[in-house]
Enzyme design. Structure first.
Site, short mmCIF file in Angstrom:
data_model
loop_
_atom_site.label_atom_id
_atom_site.label_comp_id
_atom_site.label_asym_id
_atom_site.label_seq_id
_atom_site.Cartn_x
_atom_site.Cartn_y
_atom_site.Cartn_z
N HIS A 252 0.85 -1.19 0.00
CA HIS A 252 0.00 0.00 0.00
C HIS A 252 0.89 1.24 0.00
O HIS A 252 1.93 1.26 0.65
CB HIS A 252 -0.91 0.01 1.24
CG HIS A 252 -2.05 0.96 1.15
ND1 HIS A 252 -1.93 2.30 1.43
CD2 HIS A 252 -3.34 0.77 0.77
CE1 HIS A 252 -3.10 2.90 1.25
NE2 HIS A 252 -3.97 1.99 0.84
N GLU A 306 -8.13 -4.04 -0.41
CA GLU A 306 -8.64 -4.68 -1.63
C GLU A 306 -8.64 -6.20 -1.48
O GLU A 306 -9.47 -6.88 -2.06
CB GLU A 306 -7.75 -4.33 -2.84
CG GLU A 306 -7.70 -2.86 -3.17
CD GLU A 306 -8.66 -2.47 -4.27
OE1 GLU A 306 -9.24 -3.37 -4.88
OE2 GLU A 306 -8.84 -1.27 -4.47
#
Ligand code: COA
Length: 362
Positions: A252, A306
Site C-alpha cells: 500500500h 482490496e
C-alpha cells in the site's frame, strides 16, 4: 512551488477521520474504525459520523426508518433507469440518478434528510440496474431488513446468509470514510461554493468512477481463483514472486504495516471459517506475507483493503463490476459527513496555479 496532486498539502481541518499510514490506524471521530465495524451497524456508524455521537435507541430507530423509507425509487427515477442505454457504465448510472434528485428546494446548509435520501437510494439504484440488465425481475426493498442486508436481498432476490451480511456490513463501515481522498475532496470543493448536497455527491461519484480511485478487486479474485484451481497457494505465490509479478491485494502506498481495514475484515471473517472462500483467503494471506518477507525483505508488504474486499465480494458472489458501485454505496456516507462539516465552517476552496504560458507585449 507547485505541489503536484496537492500531495502533502493540508487543505482542511476535519474531526471526521484520521488515516495514519505509519501506525496503520484508522479512526472515526475518536473511535477505532475496526471496533465500529465489529460492534456497530452501518446505520449506527452513519449516524455517528454525521452527528459525532451515538444515537439513543429511539434516535436510531427514527434514523433507520428514514433510511429505509429512502430506499424506494420514485416513478420518474425508474423511468430514467429504464431509458438509459444498456452500454452505460454502472457508476455513470448512479451519478445520473443521483443527479436527478436535485430540486429547487435544495438548501444550504444541507440537511440530514437530504443525506438520508442519497445514502438510502444508492443500493436500490445499483440492484435495479443490475437486475434489469440481467433480464431478472426487479426486487422491491424489504423494510424488515437492515440497509446492508436489503442491498444483498435486492441484488439476489433471496434472504441473504447472515455471515455474508456481517462481512459486507463490516466492509461498508470500514470503507465509508478515508480522509481527504479525491472523491471526498471533490465533494468538499463543490460544497464550498454553497452548492447543494446532490451536486456535491454527483461530483464525488464522478471522481470515484476513475480507475485510479475506485479500485478493482479483479486481480485478487484472479489470484484466488488460480490458487483454488491449482490447489497450492505456496506454488502459485512462489511462481509469481520468482517471475517478478506483484501479488495483488498486497502492499500500500500509505500503509506500511497491515492496512487496518484489511486487519479488521480479516478478524471479522475469521469467525466464519466454515465458509470455504474466507478460509482460503486467510490461508493465502498468511502464506503470501511469509513469502513476501522472504522475497522482498524490508519492503513491509502486507494485505491491503482490496484483498479482503475481494474475498468478501467473492464469497457473497457479487459480480466484479459491482465492486466500485458497492464501494460508492458505502463511501457516500463519508462524503455527506464532509459536506456537512464544510457547510459548518465554510470558505470557498480556490487554490492558485502558476502560469507557464507566454505574456503578450505591452
Ligand atoms: N507483490 C510483490 N512485490 C511488491 C508488491 C506486491 N504486491 N507491492 C510492492 N512490491 C515490491 C515492489 O516490487 C518493490 O520492490 P523493489 O524494491 O525490489 O523494486 C517494492 O515492493 C516497493 O514497491 P512499490 O510499488 O514502489 O510500492 P508503492 O508503495 O509505491 O506501491 C502499491 C504500492 C499498492 C502500488 C503496490 O504495493 C502494488 O502494486 N500492490 C499490488 C496491487 C494492489 O494490491 N493494489 C491495491 C492497493 S489498495
Amino acid at each position: 512551488m507547485v505541489h503536484a496532486g496537492l500531495k502533502g498539502i493540508v487543505a482542511a481541518e476535519s474531526e471526521i477521520s484520521l488515516v495514519d499510514g505509519e501506525r496503520g490506524q484508522l479512526v472515526y471521530r475518536g473511535e477505532w474504525a475496526s471496533t465500529l465495524a465489529k460492534e456497530k451497524s452501518f446505520e449506527e456508524v452513519v449516524y455517528f459520523l454525521w452527528n459525532g455521537s451515538f444515537p439513543s435507541e429511539k434516535a436510531l430507530k427514527e434514523f433507520s426508518t428514514k433510511l429505509l423509507e429512502a430506499r424506494y425509487l420514485k416513478p420518474y427515477q425508474k423511468d430514467i433507469l429504464d431509458r438509459l442505454p444498456d452500454s452505460m457504465d454502472m457508476m455513470a448510472v448512479i451519478r445520473t440518478v443521483v443527479s436527478s434528485m436535485g430540486n429547487k428546494a435544495d438548501t444550504f446548509p444541507s440537511t440530514e434528510q437530504e443525506g438520508i435520501k442519497i445514502v438510502g437510494l444508492i443500493p436500490t439504484i445499483i440492484s435495479y440496474r443490475y437486475r434489469s440488465l440481467q433480464g431478472d425481475p426487479i426486487i422491491e426493498p424489504d423494510a424488515s431488513l437492515s440497509h446492508v442486508a436489503n442491498f444483498l436481498y435486492m441484488l439476489k432476490g433471496k434472504t441473504p446468509d447472515e455471515n455474508h451480511v456481517k462481512a459486507l456490513s463490516a466492509y461498508f463501515v470500514l470503507t465509508m470514510e478515508h480522509g481527504l481522498n479525491a472523491s471526498t475532496f471533490t465533494a468538499r470543493v463543490i460544497a464550498s461554493t454553497e452548492s447543494d448536497l446532490v451536486s456535491a455527491i454527483a461530483g464525488a461519484i464522478g471522481a470515484m468512477k476513475g480507475p485510479l480511485h475506485g479500485g478493482a478487486p479483479t486481480g485478487v479474485i484472479d489470484l484466488l481463483e488460480e490458487i483454488k484451481k491449482e490447489g497450492s497457494a505456496e506454488r502459485v505465490l512462489k511462481r509469481k514472486l520468482e517471475n517478478k509479478e506483484k501479488l495483488m491485494g498486497f502492499g500500500h502506498r500509505i500503509y506500511k504495516t497491515r492496512d487496518p481495514r484489511a486487519a479488521a475484515l480479516s478478524d471479522i471473517t475469521s469467525n466464519f471459517y466454515d465458509d470455504e472462500e474466507f478460509k482460503l483467503a486467510h490461508e493465502v494471506e498468511n502464506k503470501a506475507v511469509e513469502l513476501l518477507k522472504e522475497h522482498k525483505p524490508g519492503r513491509n508488504l502486507y494485505a491491503n483493503v482490496e484483498y479482503y474486499a475481494a474475498a468478501i465480494l467473492r464469497s457473497i458472489e457479487l459480480p466484479t463490476e459491482l465492486f466500485t458501485p458497492t464501494f460508492t454505496a458505502a463511501r457516500c456516507a463519508g462524503w455527506v459527513a464532509h459536506v456537512y462539516e464544510q457547510n459548518q465552517n465554510n470558505s470557498i476552496i480556490r487554490p492558485s496555479s502558476t502560469y507557464t504560458g507566454e505574456i503578450p507585449e505591452e
